[in-house]
Scaffold this active site. Sequence first.
Site, PDB file in Angstrom:
ATOM      1  N   GLY A  13      34.832  58.294  20.252  1.00  0.00           N
ATOM      2  CA  GLY A  13      34.598  59.666  20.703  1.00  0.00           C
ATOM      3  C   GLY A  13      34.329  60.612  19.557  1.00  0.00           C
ATOM      4  O   GLY A  13      33.411  61.446  19.624  1.00  0.00           O
ATOM      5  N   SER A 122      33.317  48.659  28.283  1.00  0.00           N
ATOM      6  CA  SER A 122      33.794  47.677  27.312  1.00  0.00           C
ATOM      7  C   SER A 122      33.177  46.325  27.634  1.00  0.00           C
ATOM      8  O   SER A 122      32.834  46.043  28.796  1.00  0.00           O
ATOM      9  CB  SER A 122      35.322  47.562  27.369  1.00  0.00           C
ATOM     10  OG  SER A 122      35.778  46.424  26.668  1.00  0.00           O
ATOM     11  N   TYR A 135      42.903  46.633  32.245  1.00  0.00           N
ATOM     12  CA  TYR A 135      41.874  47.283  31.427  1.00  0.00           C
ATOM     13  C   TYR A 135      40.489  46.756  31.801  1.00  0.00           C
ATOM     14  O   TYR A 135      39.547  47.540  31.995  1.00  0.00           O
ATOM     15  CB  TYR A 135      42.162  47.022  29.949  1.00  0.00           C
ATOM     16  CG  TYR A 135      41.167  47.639  28.988  1.00  0.00           C
ATOM     17  CD1 TYR A 135      41.210  48.997  28.698  1.00  0.00           C
ATOM     18  CD2 TYR A 135      40.188  46.863  28.366  1.00  0.00           C
ATOM     19  CE1 TYR A 135      40.313  49.571  27.812  1.00  0.00           C
ATOM     20  CE2 TYR A 135      39.284  47.429  27.478  1.00  0.00           C
ATOM     21  CZ  TYR A 135      39.345  48.770  27.207  1.00  0.00           C
ATOM     22  OH  TYR A 135      38.456  49.338  26.333  1.00  0.00           O
TER      23      TYR A 135
END
Length: 221
Positions: A13, A122, A135
């Site tokens: 980020g 991801s 996740y």
Amino acid sequence: MKVLITGGATGIGKACAELFRDSGWQVAVTYNTAACNIEGVNAVKCDLKNLAEIEALFEKTGSIDVLVNNAGVSLIKMINDVSEKDYESVTAVNERAVYFCSKLAALDMIKRQSGAIVNVSSIWGECGASCETLYSMTKAGAIGLTKALAKELAPSGITVNCVTPGIIDTRMNACFDRKELEEEVPLGRLGTPKEVAKAVLFLAENRYITGQVLGVNGGLL
């Protein structure tokens, strides 16, 4: 041109914020627990687990040209050890926040018939990771949202794309043995946050790419 990047205090980020800024964009980022002090960037504190704070965030930032859904939390546990609290915490940031940030950004973009959304998923959202079931599930959800929303918003001139980073040199991977990680990657090294940021900027600026999933993984997948 204005971009809003969630989870912009560290890692990917922060690299996105700096790259967009250096490319002439007006940049706003969200942060929560990690301190955020990036020169030339507007940092807004926001707990993305809280829908009211997400709504307040979009009131503060106003119209944006690009939304980068970057914020995410990791969890490494066997499925039998994952609690309901774990589930709610991870899905709140990795799925619900991505969904509602996209919704609120889209509301204004549709009015202007222009805009772009880039989701940071991801590699594990594509192929799954043992002991990271929750996740992996949430990151797969970001890919599904990307493909569906791209079709929905295309008539309004809005693009929606996704990047899927592999093993990147961030604090999320700092708990692992670096040499072992590098041996898994065909290119023989970890990726850098800036390499992912370059992919995000590319997808944000290209007006004829939508509904795509771009892997930044050194050949791992």
